[in-house]
Design a protein around this motif. Structure first.
Motif, PDB file in Angstrom:
ATOM      1  N   ALA A 342     -17.769 -11.109  -2.613  1.00 15.25           N
ATOM      2  CA  ALA A 342     -16.591 -11.807  -2.078  1.00 15.25           C
ATOM      3  C   ALA A 342     -15.682 -12.293  -3.197  1.00 15.25           C
ATOM      4  O   ALA A 342     -14.452 -12.153  -3.121  1.00 15.25           O
ATOM      5  CB  ALA A 342     -17.047 -12.978  -1.199  1.00 15.25           C
ATOM      6  N   LEU A 343     -16.272 -12.841  -4.257  1.00 18.77           N
ATOM      7  CA  LEU A 343     -15.463 -13.322  -5.386  1.00 18.77           C
ATOM      8  C   LEU A 343     -14.772 -12.173  -6.110  1.00 18.77           C
ATOM      9  O   LEU A 343     -13.641 -12.319  -6.596  1.00 18.77           O
ATOM     10  CB  LEU A 343     -16.351 -14.110  -6.352  1.00 18.77           C
ATOM     11  N   SER A 344     -15.418 -11.025  -6.183  1.00 16.22           N
ATOM     12  CA  SER A 344     -14.817  -9.860  -6.833  1.00 16.22           C
ATOM     13  C   SER A 344     -13.598  -9.371  -6.050  1.00 16.22           C
ATOM     14  O   SER A 344     -12.561  -9.016  -6.634  1.00 16.22           O
ATOM     15  CB  SER A 344     -15.849  -8.729  -6.959  1.00 16.22           C
ATOM     16  N   ILE A 345     -13.711  -9.343  -4.719  1.00 15.28           N
ATOM     17  CA  ILE A 345     -12.573  -8.929  -3.886  1.00 15.28           C
ATOM     18  C   ILE A 345     -11.426  -9.925  -4.030  1.00 15.28           C
ATOM     19  O   ILE A 345     -10.247  -9.544  -4.114  1.00 15.28           O
ATOM     20  CB  ILE A 345     -13.017  -8.789  -2.414  1.00 15.28           C
ATOM     21  N   ALA A 346     -11.776 -11.214  -4.073  1.00 20.49           N
ATOM     22  CA  ALA A 346     -10.748 -12.246  -4.269  1.00 20.49           C
ATOM     23  C   ALA A 346     -10.033 -12.046  -5.611  1.00 20.49           C
ATOM     24  O   ALA A 346      -8.805 -12.214  -5.710  1.00 20.49           O
ATOM     25  CB  ALA A 346     -11.387 -13.631  -4.201  1.00 20.49           C
ATOM     26  N   ALA A 347     -10.776 -11.667  -6.649  1.00 17.87           N
ATOM     27  CA  ALA A 347     -10.171 -11.441  -7.969  1.00 17.87           C
ATOM     28  C   ALA A 347      -9.192 -10.277  -7.933  1.00 17.87           C
ATOM     29  O   ALA A 347      -8.123 -10.311  -8.570  1.00 17.87           O
ATOM     30  CB  ALA A 347     -11.270 -11.182  -9.003  1.00 17.87           C
ATOM     31  N   VAL A 348      -9.532  -9.216  -7.167  1.00 19.73           N
ATOM     32  CA  VAL A 348      -8.610  -8.077  -7.038  1.00 19.73           C
ATOM     33  C   VAL A 348      -7.320  -8.522  -6.365  1.00 19.73           C
ATOM     34  O   VAL A 348      -6.214  -8.148  -6.788  1.00 19.73           O
ATOM     35  CB  VAL A 348      -9.288  -6.947  -6.229  1.00 19.73           C
ATOM     36  N   LEU A 349      -7.431  -9.339  -5.312  1.00 17.08           N
ATOM     37  CA  LEU A 349      -6.232  -9.828  -4.629  1.00 17.08           C
ATOM     38  C   LEU A 349      -5.372 -10.702  -5.548  1.00 17.08           C
ATOM     39  O   LEU A 349      -4.142 -10.707  -5.444  1.00 17.08           O
ATOM     40  CB  LEU A 349      -6.630 -10.615  -3.375  1.00 17.08           C
ATOM     41  N   LEU A 350      -6.007 -11.440  -6.423  1.00 16.19           N
ATOM     42  CA  LEU A 350      -5.265 -12.332  -7.309  1.00 16.19           C
ATOM     43  C   LEU A 350      -4.589 -11.594  -8.461  1.00 16.19           C
ATOM     44  O   LEU A 350      -3.456 -11.932  -8.852  1.00 16.19           O
ATOM     45  CB  LEU A 350      -6.207 -13.402  -7.870  1.00 16.19           C
ATOM     46  N   PHE A 351      -5.253 -10.568  -9.005  1.00 22.31           N
ATOM     47  CA  PHE A 351      -4.779  -9.991 -10.260  1.00 22.31           C
ATOM     48  C   PHE A 351      -4.488  -8.490 -10.225  1.00 22.31           C
ATOM     49  O   PHE A 351      -3.834  -7.979 -11.134  1.00 22.31           O
ATOM     50  CB  PHE A 351      -5.804 -10.256 -11.377  1.00 22.31           C
ATOM     51  N   LEU A 352      -4.966  -7.765  -9.197  1.00 21.46           N
ATOM     52  CA  LEU A 352      -4.846  -6.303  -9.211  1.00 21.46           C
ATOM     53  C   LEU A 352      -4.263  -5.749  -7.919  1.00 21.46           C
ATOM     54  O   LEU A 352      -4.596  -4.622  -7.512  1.00 21.46           O
ATOM     55  CB  LEU A 352      -6.226  -5.667  -9.472  1.00 21.46           C
ATOM     56  N   SER A 353      -3.430  -6.502  -7.245  1.00 21.22           N
ATOM     57  CA  SER A 353      -2.905  -6.043  -5.950  1.00 21.22           C
ATOM     58  C   SER A 353      -1.809  -4.983  -6.102  1.00 21.22           C
ATOM     59  O   SER A 353      -1.590  -4.174  -5.195  1.00 21.22           O
ATOM     60  CB  SER A 353      -2.371  -7.228  -5.154  1.00 21.22           C
ATOM     61  N   GLU A 354      -1.113  -4.944  -7.232  1.00 18.19           N
ATOM     62  CA  GLU A 354       0.022  -4.041  -7.399  1.00 18.19           C
ATOM     63  C   GLU A 354      -0.354  -2.563  -7.237  1.00 18.19           C
ATOM     64  O   GLU A 354       0.344  -1.815  -6.541  1.00 18.19           O
ATOM     65  CB  GLU A 354       0.673  -4.276  -8.767  1.00 18.19           C
ATOM     66  N   PRO A 355      -1.460  -2.064  -7.855  1.00 16.82           N
ATOM     67  CA  PRO A 355      -1.781  -0.634  -7.705  1.00 16.82           C
ATOM     68  C   PRO A 355      -2.104  -0.231  -6.266  1.00 16.82           C
ATOM     69  O   PRO A 355      -2.027   0.963  -5.936  1.00 16.82           O
ATOM     70  CB  PRO A 355      -3.007  -0.454  -8.612  1.00 16.82           C
ATOM     71  N   LEU A 356      -2.471  -1.193  -5.419  1.00 20.06           N
ATOM     72  CA  LEU A 356      -2.855  -0.856  -4.047  1.00 20.06           C
ATOM     73  C   LEU A 356      -1.695  -0.267  -3.254  1.00 20.06           C
ATOM     74  O   LEU A 356      -1.904   0.446  -2.272  1.00 20.06           O
ATOM     75  CB  LEU A 356      -3.399  -2.092  -3.330  1.00 20.06           C
ATOM     76  N   ARG A 357      -0.453  -0.537  -3.672  1.00 22.42           N
ATOM     77  CA  ARG A 357       0.686  -0.102  -2.867  1.00 22.42           C
ATOM     78  C   ARG A 357       0.844   1.418  -2.850  1.00 22.42           C
ATOM     79  O   ARG A 357       1.516   1.975  -1.983  1.00 22.42           O
ATOM     80  CB  ARG A 357       1.965  -0.752  -3.368  1.00 22.42           C
ATOM     81  N   PHE A 358       0.224   2.122  -3.817  1.00 24.57           N
ATOM     82  CA  PHE A 358       0.345   3.578  -3.869  1.00 24.57           C
ATOM     83  C   PHE A 358      -0.703   4.300  -3.007  1.00 24.57           C
ATOM     84  O   PHE A 358      -0.670   5.525  -2.914  1.00 24.57           O
ATOM     85  CB  PHE A 358       0.206   4.064  -5.316  1.00 24.57           C
ATOM     86  N   VAL A 359      -1.628   3.566  -2.399  1.00 21.59           N
ATOM     87  CA  VAL A 359      -2.691   4.219  -1.614  1.00 21.59           C
ATOM     88  C   VAL A 359      -2.074   4.896  -0.395  1.00 21.59           C
ATOM     89  O   VAL A 359      -1.419   4.240   0.425  1.00 21.59           O
ATOM     90  CB  VAL A 359      -3.750   3.196  -1.175  1.00 21.59           C
ATOM     91  N   PRO A 360      -2.248   6.218  -0.232  1.00 21.12           N
ATOM     92  CA  PRO A 360      -1.626   6.930   0.896  1.00 21.12           C
ATOM     93  C   PRO A 360      -2.410   6.755   2.205  1.00 21.12           C
ATOM     94  O   PRO A 360      -3.638   6.646   2.202  1.00 21.12           O
ATOM     95  CB  PRO A 360      -1.645   8.386   0.437  1.00 21.12           C
ATOM     96  N   ILE A 361      -1.673   6.751   3.305  1.00 20.44           N
ATOM     97  CA  ILE A 361      -2.286   6.619   4.631  1.00 20.44           C
ATOM     98  C   ILE A 361      -3.227   7.788   4.901  1.00 20.44           C
ATOM     99  O   ILE A 361      -4.286   7.624   5.525  1.00 20.44           O
ATOM    100  CB  ILE A 361      -1.191   6.553   5.716  1.00 20.44           C
ATOM    101  N   ALA A 362      -2.871   8.978   4.446  1.00 20.83           N
ATOM    102  CA  ALA A 362      -3.724  10.156   4.684  1.00 20.83           C
ATOM    103  C   ALA A 362      -5.086   9.996   4.026  1.00 20.83           C
ATOM    104  O   ALA A 362      -6.111  10.437   4.565  1.00 20.83           O
ATOM    105  CB  ALA A 362      -3.029  11.412   4.155  1.00 20.83           C
ATOM    106  N   ALA A 363      -5.123   9.368   2.842  1.00 21.68           N
ATOM    107  CA  ALA A 363      -6.408   9.142   2.172  1.00 21.68           C
ATOM    108  C   ALA A 363      -7.249   8.137   2.960  1.00 21.68           C
ATOM    109  O   ALA A 363      -8.474   8.279   3.061  1.00 21.68           O
ATOM    110  CB  ALA A 363      -6.180   8.652   0.751  1.00 21.68           C
ATOM    111  N   LEU A 364      -6.595   7.112   3.514  1.00 20.72           N
ATOM    112  CA  LEU A 364      -7.319   6.162   4.359  1.00 20.72           C
ATOM    113  C   LEU A 364      -7.886   6.866   5.585  1.00 20.72           C
ATOM    114  O   LEU A 364      -9.012   6.583   6.028  1.00 20.72           O
ATOM    115  CB  LEU A 364      -6.399   5.022   4.791  1.00 20.72           C
ATOM    116  N   ALA A 365      -7.103   7.791   6.166  1.00 15.46           N
ATOM    117  CA  ALA A 365      -7.595   8.560   7.314  1.00 15.46           C
ATOM    118  C   ALA A 365      -8.828   9.371   6.934  1.00 15.46           C
ATOM    119  O   ALA A 365      -9.790   9.465   7.707  1.00 15.46           O
ATOM    120  CB  ALA A 365      -6.489   9.473   7.837  1.00 15.46           C
ATOM    121  N   ALA A 366      -8.816   9.950   5.740  1.00 15.30           N
ATOM    122  CA  ALA A 366      -9.981  10.720   5.278  1.00 15.30           C
ATOM    123  C   ALA A 366     -11.207   9.823   5.158  1.00 15.30           C
ATOM    124  O   ALA A 366     -12.316  10.190   5.569  1.00 15.30           O
ATOM    125  CB  ALA A 366      -9.668  11.386   3.943  1.00 15.30           C
ATOM    126  N   VAL A 367     -11.016   8.616   4.600  1.00 11.91           N
ATOM    127  CA  VAL A 367     -12.129   7.666   4.473  1.00 11.91           C
ATOM    128  C   VAL A 367     -12.667   7.297   5.849  1.00 11.91           C
ATOM    129  O   VAL A 367     -13.888   7.233   6.073  1.00 11.91           O
ATOM    130  CB  VAL A 367     -11.671   6.402   3.714  1.00 11.91           C
TER     131      VAL A 367
END
Length: 573
Positions: A342-367
């Motif tokens: 939980a703390l690791s996910i919180a750290a990503v939200l605090l400091f590493l959220s910018e790269p998440l914007r490039f994640v494509p919807i099609a890749a999420l569909a594959a997952v």
């Protein structure tokens, strides 16, 4: 004086917060394994949380919110050392099925309804723990739960196919959705399809080539890198967009009170299904690692975790089998692994959220498609078909229920199927005709031991269930049929009372009617086993003495019959 509170807390803390009590007694030797496990779980939970938020119809960040505070709360209140809670494919599919018709396309209302649904689910789980309904984990039988999850798997699969090629797919069901997707090949957005297929390739190949890296995370990283490097988001490839940095705001849910009554049924269904699924996972890993869990406290912990989800403006959660398996495989041994995740996910939200914007919807569909296929349990269906066609039929009916009426209404279907199966098993139990097998203690079913010894004039019967209102008439019919098959030479009927763990008024009158029928035929009724219980029960209910004979054991009943027969023959001689 100062030590008294510590002694008191040692008594109430394990009952109120078992996980917190375990963390306070933490062994430093478990830290390396828990640390690695926590980071590994976070690596899996990040892409899964984003994908499941997409499945449930939310912004990606909502899926990450659902992976932080609920996981911390469960770590404090749960009794499983290894269970990881968070967004779950089946739960998210149920949420979407329940809320889409109510929200009317309004995203703000949709989120508000989701928060209210999570809160109601949490309240119902906590109430269930207070009245000790943890046994509900056993109510949904394995075949019915397998069938239900298979249906959810197909439901998710059908909903994600169109996102791979960026074409609308509205046909219900997997086969119609696939056919519709194939018919629209001229409308495919080929860059989107290429990204989706690349994500599929990574998901399928990385477990073999890079087994130590989480496949879902690697697939999203590769897909996001393709989008960022080649500017595919500028060429029509849909991406999740900006993810707001920071932790969720804690606030009480804004409940749409006029729609609460429409959420109650969905919340009850979510509580039952998510708890049953969670307990399967928790019990599996508890058995593997040789410790016990408390079902009623698990219900309360699930409820507290769902209340935490509501406080963080997210959605209902459940146990996560893939993340729990990751924690166990990475060496996680205590609740601290969940805290670190939980703390690791919180750290990503605090400091590493910018790269998440490039994640494509099609890749999420594959997952999500890979996740849905992991829910599809074909092996269990094959085993069910081999061992019991009835159980196989119930599993298939549960699957068809999800496909035919939808995920939420299918909860009612599986509950009805469970009730029907329970009534079938309880109302029509096996009735054994018994005999004595040489070299084996006790008395045994003649169908399994045709060589068993029987005695002329004596019939030994065993009714393998409690004797209550829904099987009392069946009991009487089966005993009367056994008496008819025994013929005119029957003198005694001995009923083994040991399997009859309970008898209600209807069952009592069935025995009385049977006794009267046997008396008219000149047959003596005897009851063996539970002697003290029967005598105490008869005394408590002020029942008059009857001509039924009561014995402590079957052996003594048979001995009494043989002695009486020997005495009768001697008298005739």
């Amino acid at each position: 004086m100062g030590k008294a509170p510590r002694r008191n807390s040692s008594r109430w803390l394990p009952r109120l917060a078992p996980g917190l009590a375990a963390l306070l007694a933490y062994r430093r030797g478990d830290l390396p394994g828990d640390l690695v496990a926590g980071v590994s779980v976070a690596a899996v939970a990040l892409p899964v949380g984003i994908a499941y938020a997409q499945l449930a119809g939310f912004s990606p960040v909502v899926g990450l919110y659902a992976s932080i505070l609920p996981l911390l709360v469960y770590a404090l209140f749960g009794t499983s050392r290894q269970l990881i809670v968070g967004p779950d494919a089946a739960t998210c599919a149920l949420i979407a099925s329940a809320l889409v018709p109510l929200a009317g396309g309004d995203s703000e209302r949709y989120l508000s309804l989701s928060v209210a649904l999570a809160g109601l689910t949490g309240v119902f789980c906590i109430l269930a723990s207070f009245i000790r309904l943890g046994a509900l984990a056993d109510f949904l039988s394995k075949p019915i739960l397998v069938g239900f999850l298979n249906g959810i798997s197909l439901h998710i699969l059908a909903g994600q196919l169109g996102k791979l090629a960026a074409v609308p797919v509205t046909a219900p069901g997997v086969v119609p959705a696939t056919l519709q997707l194939l018919e629209q090949y001229a409308d495919y957005h080929w860059p989107t399809l290429l990204v989706g297929l690349t994500a599929f390739a990574v998901l399928l190949l990385s477990p073999r080539l890079l087994p130590r890296l989480p496949a879902a995370l690697l697939a999203l990283v590769v897909a996001a890198a393709l989008v960022a490097v080649f500017g595919l988001d500028q060429r029509g490839v849909a991406v999740i967009g900006a993810v707001p940095a920071g932790l969720p705001e804690l606030k009480l849910p804004d409940v749409p009170w006029h729609q609460v009554d429409e959420l109650v049924a969905a919340a009850l269904g979510l509580a039952l299904v998510s708890f049953s699924s969670m307990m399967l996972t928790a019990r599996s890993f508890a058995a593997k690692n040789h410790y016990e869990i408390d079902a009623d406290r698990e219900f309360a912990a699930l409820g507290a975790a769902n209340l935490a989800a509501a406080l963080t403006q997210s959605f209902a959660i459940s146990g996560a089998d893939s993340r729990t398996a990751m924690s166990d495989a990475a060496g996680g041994r205590t609740q601290l692994a969940g805290v670190i995740a939980a703390l690791s996910i919180a750290a990503v939200l605090l400091f590493l959220s910018e790269p998440l914007r490039f994640v494509p919807i099609a890749a999420l569909a594959a997952v999500l498609i890979i996740a849905s296929l992991s829910l599809l349990d074909v092996r269990s269906l094959v085993l069910l078909l081999r061992f019991s066609r009835i159980e196989f039929a119930f599993a298939m009916l549960a699957t068809l229920g999800v496909v035919w009426v939808g995920a939420i209404k299918a909860i009612l279907v599986v509950l009805i199927l469970s009730l029907i199966r329970f009534v079938m098993l309880s109302s029509r139990p096996r009735v054994d005709v018994l005999g004595k097998v040489a070299g084996i203690s006790g008395f045994h079913h003649l169908a399994n031991h045709p060589e068993a010894t029987t005695w002329p004039g004596l019939l030994l019967l065993r009714f393998n269930a409690p004797l209550v209102f829904f099987n009392a008439n069946y009991f009487k019919q089966q005993v009367e049929r056994a008496v008819e098959r025994a013929g005119d030479g029957l003198h005694w009927l001995v009923l083994d009372a040991m399997p009859i763990t309970q008898m209600d008024v209807t069952g009592y009158f069935a025995v009385e009617e049977l006794r009267a029928t046997l008396r008219r035929k000149g047959i003596q009724l005897a009851v063996a086993g539970r002697y003290q219980e029967i005598m105490a029960w008869r005394k408590a209910h002020a029942l008059d003495n009857d001509d039924t004979l009561y014995f402590p054991t079957m052996r003594k009943a048979v001995k009494a019959f043989l002695e009486r027969q020997a005495g009768g023959e001697a008298g005739q001689g």
